[in-house]
Design an enzyme around this catalytic site. Structure first.
Site, PDB file in Angstrom:
ATOM      1  N   LYS A  28       0.842  -1.202   0.000  1.00  0.00           N
ATOM      2  CA  LYS A  28       0.000   0.000   0.000  1.00  0.00           C
ATOM      3  C   LYS A  28       0.875   1.249   0.000  1.00  0.00           C
ATOM      4  O   LYS A  28       2.001   1.208   0.478  1.00  0.00           O
ATOM      5  CB  LYS A  28      -0.867   0.013   1.271  1.00  0.00           C
ATOM      6  N   ARG A  71     -10.111 -11.790   2.280  1.00  0.00           N
ATOM      7  CA  ARG A  71     -10.957 -12.868   1.741  1.00  0.00           C
ATOM      8  C   ARG A  71     -10.250 -14.214   1.810  1.00  0.00           C
ATOM      9  O   ARG A  71     -10.889 -15.264   1.959  1.00  0.00           O
ATOM     10  CB  ARG A  71     -11.389 -12.509   0.308  1.00  0.00           C
TER      11      ARG A  71
HETATM   12  N1  BES Z   1      -8.044  -3.891   4.512  1.00  0.00           N
HETATM   13  C1  BES Z   1      -8.239  -3.499   3.166  1.00  0.00           C
HETATM   14  C2  BES Z   1      -9.541  -2.753   2.935  1.00  0.00           C
HETATM   15  C3  BES Z   1      -9.688  -1.433   3.648  1.00  0.00           C
HETATM   16  C4  BES Z   1      -9.384  -0.267   2.995  1.00  0.00           C
HETATM   17  C5  BES Z   1     -10.161  -1.383   4.937  1.00  0.00           C
HETATM   18  C6  BES Z   1      -9.533   0.949   3.647  1.00  0.00           C
HETATM   19  C7  BES Z   1     -10.323  -0.169   5.579  1.00  0.00           C
HETATM   20  C8  BES Z   1     -10.006   0.999   4.936  1.00  0.00           C
HETATM   21  C9  BES Z   1      -8.224  -4.731   2.277  1.00  0.00           C
HETATM   22  O1  BES Z   1      -7.415  -5.766   2.691  1.00  0.00           O
HETATM   23  C10 BES Z   1      -7.697  -4.293   0.950  1.00  0.00           C
HETATM   24  O2  BES Z   1      -6.563  -3.926   0.891  1.00  0.00           O
HETATM   25  N2  BES Z   1      -8.544  -4.337  -0.071  1.00  0.00           N
HETATM   26  C11 BES Z   1      -8.160  -3.938  -1.374  1.00  0.00           C
HETATM   27  C12 BES Z   1      -8.662  -4.983  -2.339  1.00  0.00           C
HETATM   28  C13 BES Z   1      -8.147  -4.816  -3.734  1.00  0.00           C
HETATM   29  C14 BES Z   1      -6.668  -5.129  -3.773  1.00  0.00           C
HETATM   30  C15 BES Z   1      -8.915  -5.719  -4.644  1.00  0.00           C
HETATM   31  C16 BES Z   1      -8.797  -2.590  -1.653  1.00  0.00           C
HETATM   32  O3  BES Z   1      -9.926  -2.351  -1.220  1.00  0.00           O
HETATM   33  O4  BES Z   1      -8.138  -1.755  -2.265  1.00  0.00           O
HETATM   34 MN    MN Z   2      -5.416  -5.558   2.042  1.00  0.00          MN
END
Ligand code: BES
Ligand code: MN
Ligand code: ZN
Length: 491
Positions: A269, A343
């Protein structure tokens, strides 16, 4: 926790007094007594402010005399329109407004014991604070409110009505504490240790480490965990309060995503805001708080709570984009993006839950997608379900507790987005409908059993204060699911 007491309505000798006033109502008993004791200060203030008792309106009289530090007159709107949630919000508002007072009494004369208890619950929930790591705060900067007395016509009945609510508040606070903890402190092992402490409430707690999970074949969860030096855990918490009805009703099952920190892994990230990913374990935090609440109020149900605890880190040993893992269900997954890790964790824990417990239903909670924040903001959590009755019950419980849910679609058309060229599925479905394809992925690890998935990425943490939730960890879902259980599964 705020010390709550219940007593018969009378003007207190010291501290602050809150008078609740319905819209266009004539002065009631305590209002008149307080006015008399202060030489007419209450009537004068009401006239001067043209106060009519409108909801959310209030008039504050500092130093009114009679030994009181303050009198606050709060409007609650038309009596007939007052809801349980409205009283909680009023109680929360009072706790916030009077945070600098030491002792506060609220006049709940003319209200039912349940209504008096709701006022107390709202105040309790709002008065929460996580101050473990503040070592230099001056006493005068700390909130002082320590004791709140609710003045109720039948104080004993009001106290009895508050008792189970207090247990739920304890669960909410446990959840908020866990979510607030920094990620260097709260790693998977520490989180499992905190679950173990719940045995004191009568819960059975079982912890599985990486060896046990490897033996079972948790390839999806372990793939996420492999990049971190902090070992993963799965915790199974069991509350059996069903008593004589044991065996007649299937277990209720709650499953939580517990990523104690989500860097994204190799699909890392951006740095800005990454600290927020300490609360990527909020789904698990909710399940743990819920189990504590059910046990604390001795709910008459048989319920299990399962949490998958991992840290998602990049390292020389981390999972790569392109890796194929074999989940506990036997289905293979092509990991396209290591940041879609929640997931993968849920896949193995849900399958385990279903195999082991054959529950009545499974409800999972997860801070799963950023896309749900784009879709619903921070007002509603996303609800995905294969079952209309469960969805309706959840949505209703959400309205009652102020933890709102909005149902989102599931369908084969979305499911196609996660087809893989080399495995049974891939872990991302592209940007369109990102929260839905995530839910479709999870659904592949649920047989036809009634199931609901709550995407709480937008609601688990709040950047601003709300009536019964100070900013920070919200514990979203604890009260909602406790309500669902109380209303439909304890009869
Ligand atoms: N933990 C994150 C989602 C999230 C984002 C929670 C902001 C709280 C605040 C999750 O694991 C994630 O990174 N999801 C990705 C999925 C994508 C790579 C398909 C996302 O939402 O960008
Ligand atoms: Mn994630
Ligand atoms: Zn995550």
């Amino acid at each position: 926790m705020l010390d709550i007491a219940f007593a018969k309505p009378a003007v207190p000798k010291a501290g602050a007094l809150v008078l609740l006033v319905g819209e266009d109502e004539a002065p009631s008993g305590l209002w008149q007594q307080a006015d008399l004791a202060t030489g007419g200060a209450v009537a004068r203030a009401i006239a001067a402010a043209a106060f009519k008792g409108g909801k959310g309106k209030s008039v504050s009289i500092p130093g009114p005399g009679a030994g009181l530090s303050r009198i606050v007159i709060c409007g609650i709107g038309k009596r007939g329109d007052v809801t349980e949630r409205g009283l909680e919000e009023a109680g929360g508002g009072i706790a916030a407004q009077l945070a600098t007072e030491t002792i506060v009494a609220i006049d709940a004369g003319g209200m039912s014991p349940a209504q008096a208890a709701s006022l107390a619950m709202g105040a309790t929930l709002r008065a929460y604070r996580f101050d473990r790591y503040r070592t230099k705060e001056k006493a005068e900067d700390k909130p002082k409110l320590a004791k709140l007395t609710v003045l109720a016509d039948d104080a004993a009945k009001a106290k009895a009505a508050y008792s189970p609510l207090r247990a739920v508040a304890e669960g909410v606070f446990l959840s908020r504490d866990l979510v607030s903890e920094p990620p260097n402190v709260l790693n998977p092992a520490e989180m499992a240790d905190r679950c173990k402490k719940l045995t004191s409430l009568g819960l059975k707690v079982e912890v599985l480490g990486p060896k046990e999970m490897a033996k079972l074949g948790f390839g999806a969860l372990l793939g996420v965990a492999q990049g971190s030096v902090n070992e993963p855990r799965m915790v199974v918490m069991h509350w059996n309060g069903a008593g004589a009805r044991k065996g007649k009703q299937k277990k209720l099952a709650f499953v939580g995503k517990g990523v104690t920190f989500d860097t994204g892994g190799i699909s890392i990230k951006p740095a800005g805001g990454m600290e927020d990913m300490k609360w990527d374990m909020a789904g698990a935090g909710t399940v743990i708080g819920l189990m504590a609440a059910l046990a604390g109020r001795k709910a008459k149900v048989d319920a299990v709570g399962l949490v998958g605890l991992v840290e998602n880190m990049p390292s020389g040993n981390a999972q790569r984009p392109g890796d194929v893992v074999t989940s506990y269900s036997g289905q293979t997954i092509e990991v396209i993006n290591t940041d879609a890790e929640g997931r993968l964790v849920l896949a193995d824990v849900l399958w385990y839950c279903q195999q082991k417990f054959d529950p009545e239903f499974m409800i999972d909670l997860a801070t799963l997608t950023g896309a749900i924040i784009i879709g619903l903001g921070d007002e509603y959590a996303g609800l995905f379900s294969n079952n209309d009755m469960l969805s309706e019950r959840l949505t209703a419980a959400g309205k009652e507790t102020g933890e709102l849910l909005w149902r989102m679609p599931l369908s084969d058309a979305y499911d196609k987005q996660i087809k893989s060229d080399i495995a049974d599925m891939k872990n991302v479905g592209g940007r369109p409908g990102g929260s839905i394809t995530a839910a479709q992925f999870i659904q592949r690890f649920v047989n036809s059993k009634p199931w609901a998935h709550l995407d709480i990425a937008g609601t688990a943490w709040s950047s601003k204060d709300h009536p019964t939730t100070p900013k920070g960890a919200t514990a979203f879902g604890v009260r909602l699911l406790d309500r669902l259980v109380a209303e439909h599964y304890e009869g």
